[in-house]
Design a protein around this motif. Structure first.
Motif, PDB file in Angstrom:
ATOM      1  N   SER A  97       6.702  -4.162  -8.157  1.00 53.24           N
ATOM      2  CA  SER A  97       6.493  -5.477  -7.556  1.00 53.24           C
ATOM      3  C   SER A  97       5.191  -6.111  -8.040  1.00 53.24           C
ATOM      4  O   SER A  97       5.060  -7.324  -8.037  1.00 53.24           O
ATOM      5  CB  SER A  97       6.481  -5.379  -6.028  1.00 53.24           C
ATOM      6  OG  SER A  97       5.265  -4.789  -5.580  1.00 53.24           O
ATOM      7  N   GLY A  98       4.234  -5.269  -8.430  1.00 56.93           N
ATOM      8  CA  GLY A  98       2.970  -5.780  -8.939  1.00 56.93           C
ATOM      9  C   GLY A  98       1.996  -6.210  -7.860  1.00 56.93           C
ATOM     10  O   GLY A  98       0.915  -6.700  -8.164  1.00 56.93           O
ATOM     11  N   ASP A  99       2.343  -6.044  -6.599  1.00 61.24           N
ATOM     12  CA  ASP A  99       1.486  -6.476  -5.496  1.00 61.24           C
ATOM     13  C   ASP A  99       0.617  -5.352  -4.938  1.00 61.24           C
ATOM     14  O   ASP A  99      -0.094  -5.549  -3.961  1.00 61.24           O
ATOM     15  CB  ASP A  99       2.337  -7.043  -4.352  1.00 61.24           C
ATOM     16  CG  ASP A  99       3.084  -8.293  -4.777  1.00 61.24           C
ATOM     17  OD1 ASP A  99       2.581  -9.011  -5.654  1.00 61.24           O
ATOM     18  OD2 ASP A  99       4.178  -8.533  -4.228  1.00 61.24           O
ATOM     19  N   MET A 100       0.658  -4.197  -5.556  1.00 55.38           N
ATOM     20  CA  MET A 100      -0.043  -3.037  -5.034  1.00 55.38           C
ATOM     21  C   MET A 100      -1.470  -2.986  -5.597  1.00 55.38           C
ATOM     22  O   MET A 100      -1.661  -3.137  -6.802  1.00 55.38           O
ATOM     23  CB  MET A 100       0.731  -1.774  -5.439  1.00 55.38           C
ATOM     24  CG  MET A 100       0.291  -0.521  -4.757  1.00 55.38           C
ATOM     25  SD  MET A 100       1.308   0.900  -5.235  1.00 55.38           S
ATOM     26  CE  MET A 100       2.846   0.508  -4.426  1.00 55.38           C
ATOM     27  N   MET A 123       0.847  -1.177   0.000  1.00 53.91           N
ATOM     28  CA  MET A 123       0.000   0.000   0.000  1.00 53.91           C
ATOM     29  C   MET A 123       0.886   1.231   0.000  1.00 53.91           C
ATOM     30  O   MET A 123       1.974   1.231   0.535  1.00 53.91           O
ATOM     31  CB  MET A 123      -0.883  -0.025   1.240  1.00 53.91           C
ATOM     32  CG  MET A 123      -1.841   1.123   1.309  1.00 53.91           C
ATOM     33  SD  MET A 123      -3.484   0.424   1.217  1.00 53.91           S
ATOM     34  CE  MET A 123      -4.430   1.822   1.618  1.00 53.91           C
ATOM     35  N   ALA A 124       0.406   2.312  -0.593  1.00 56.35           N
ATOM     36  CA  ALA A 124       1.193   3.542  -0.679  1.00 56.35           C
ATOM     37  C   ALA A 124       1.338   4.167   0.696  1.00 56.35           C
ATOM     38  O   ALA A 124       0.407   4.190   1.479  1.00 56.35           O
ATOM     39  CB  ALA A 124       0.528   4.532  -1.631  1.00 56.35           C
ATOM     40  N   ARG A 125       2.527   4.675   0.943  1.00 57.05           N
ATOM     41  CA  ARG A 125       2.752   5.365   2.203  1.00 57.05           C
ATOM     42  C   ARG A 125       2.140   6.747   2.120  1.00 57.05           C
ATOM     43  O   ARG A 125       1.918   7.275   1.054  1.00 57.05           O
ATOM     44  CB  ARG A 125       4.254   5.504   2.449  1.00 57.05           C
ATOM     45  CG  ARG A 125       4.914   4.191   2.684  1.00 57.05           C
ATOM     46  CD  ARG A 125       6.354   4.353   3.009  1.00 57.05           C
ATOM     47  NE  ARG A 125       6.912   5.563   2.414  1.00 57.05           N
ATOM     48  CZ  ARG A 125       8.179   5.790   2.270  1.00 57.05           C
ATOM     49  NH1 ARG A 125       9.032   4.894   2.654  1.00 57.05           N
ATOM     50  NH2 ARG A 125       8.622   6.899   1.730  1.00 57.05           N
ATOM     51  N   ALA A 126       1.892   7.334   3.269  1.00 54.12           N
ATOM     52  CA  ALA A 126       1.375   8.694   3.299  1.00 54.12           C
ATOM     53  C   ALA A 126       2.413   9.615   2.688  1.00 54.12           C
ATOM     54  O   ALA A 126       3.607   9.425   2.858  1.00 54.12           O
ATOM     55  CB  ALA A 126       1.085   9.108   4.741  1.00 54.12           C
ATOM     56  N   ALA A 127       1.949  10.603   1.940  1.00 50.86           N
ATOM     57  CA  ALA A 127       2.857  11.540   1.286  1.00 50.86           C
ATOM     58  C   ALA A 127       3.675  12.276   2.333  1.00 50.86           C
ATOM     59  O   ALA A 127       3.153  12.768   3.311  1.00 50.86           O
ATOM     60  CB  ALA A 127       2.065  12.524   0.435  1.00 50.86           C
ATOM     61  N   ILE A 163       9.001   4.190  -4.268  1.00 56.59           N
ATOM     62  CA  ILE A 163       7.703   4.110  -4.950  1.00 56.59           C
ATOM     63  C   ILE A 163       7.819   3.244  -6.192  1.00 56.59           C
ATOM     64  O   ILE A 163       6.974   2.377  -6.448  1.00 56.59           O
ATOM     65  CB  ILE A 163       7.175   5.514  -5.292  1.00 56.59           C
ATOM     66  CG1 ILE A 163       6.754   6.244  -4.019  1.00 56.59           C
ATOM     67  CG2 ILE A 163       6.017   5.447  -6.287  1.00 56.59           C
ATOM     68  CD1 ILE A 163       6.439   7.714  -4.211  1.00 56.59           C
ATOM     69  N   ILE A 164       8.876   3.472  -6.967  1.00 58.57           N
ATOM     70  CA  ILE A 164       9.071   2.698  -8.199  1.00 58.57           C
ATOM     71  C   ILE A 164       9.202   1.219  -7.884  1.00 58.57           C
ATOM     72  O   ILE A 164       8.566   0.377  -8.532  1.00 58.57           O
ATOM     73  CB  ILE A 164      10.296   3.221  -8.975  1.00 58.57           C
ATOM     74  CG1 ILE A 164      10.002   4.609  -9.535  1.00 58.57           C
ATOM     75  CG2 ILE A 164      10.697   2.254 -10.087  1.00 58.57           C
ATOM     76  CD1 ILE A 164      11.218   5.335 -10.078  1.00 58.57           C
ATOM     77  N   GLN A 165      10.009   0.877  -6.882  1.00 58.96           N
ATOM     78  CA  GLN A 165      10.183  -0.531  -6.516  1.00 58.96           C
ATOM     79  C   GLN A 165       8.869  -1.155  -6.070  1.00 58.96           C
ATOM     80  O   GLN A 165       8.542  -2.282  -6.446  1.00 58.96           O
ATOM     81  CB  GLN A 165      11.230  -0.670  -5.420  1.00 58.96           C
ATOM     82  CG  GLN A 165      12.639  -0.414  -5.900  1.00 58.96           C
ATOM     83  CD  GLN A 165      13.663  -0.482  -4.783  1.00 58.96           C
ATOM     84  OE1 GLN A 165      13.317  -0.616  -3.609  1.00 58.96           O
ATOM     85  NE2 GLN A 165      14.931  -0.375  -5.140  1.00 58.96           N
TER      86      GLN A 165
END
Length: 77
Positions: free
Chosen positions: A27-30, A1-5, A21-23
């Motif tokens: 990963s394709g798991d997001m 999941m994306a971290r808070a900005a 973010i790129i990594q």
């Protein structure tokens, strides 16, 4: 999941955040919503980095009397 900005404190920290973010996205798991949030954060970080680089270039132009000169590195041999 994306971290808070997070607010990037420097070019280097913004670049590190962008690499994370790129990594995560590669990963394709997001999940889709996380990927969209990460994409948005990534574009903001890219704009921040571009602005920092433009500022640095402007400072170099001022230091070099409005004329960028090629970088000549001393021969290390």
């Amino acid at each position: 999941m994306a971290r808070a900005a997070k607010t990037a404190a420097s070019f280097e920290s913004a670049l590190a955040q962008l690499e994370e973010i790129i990594q995560a996205m590669e990963s394709g798991d997001m999940p889709l919503e996380g990927a969209l949030a990460s994409y948005k954060q990534g574009t903001e970080l890219i704009k921040f980095c571009q602005a920092k680089l433009a500022d640095a270039e402007q400072q170099l132009k001022v230091l070099e009397n409005d004329e960028l000169k090629p970088l000549v590195l001393p021969d290390a041999s």
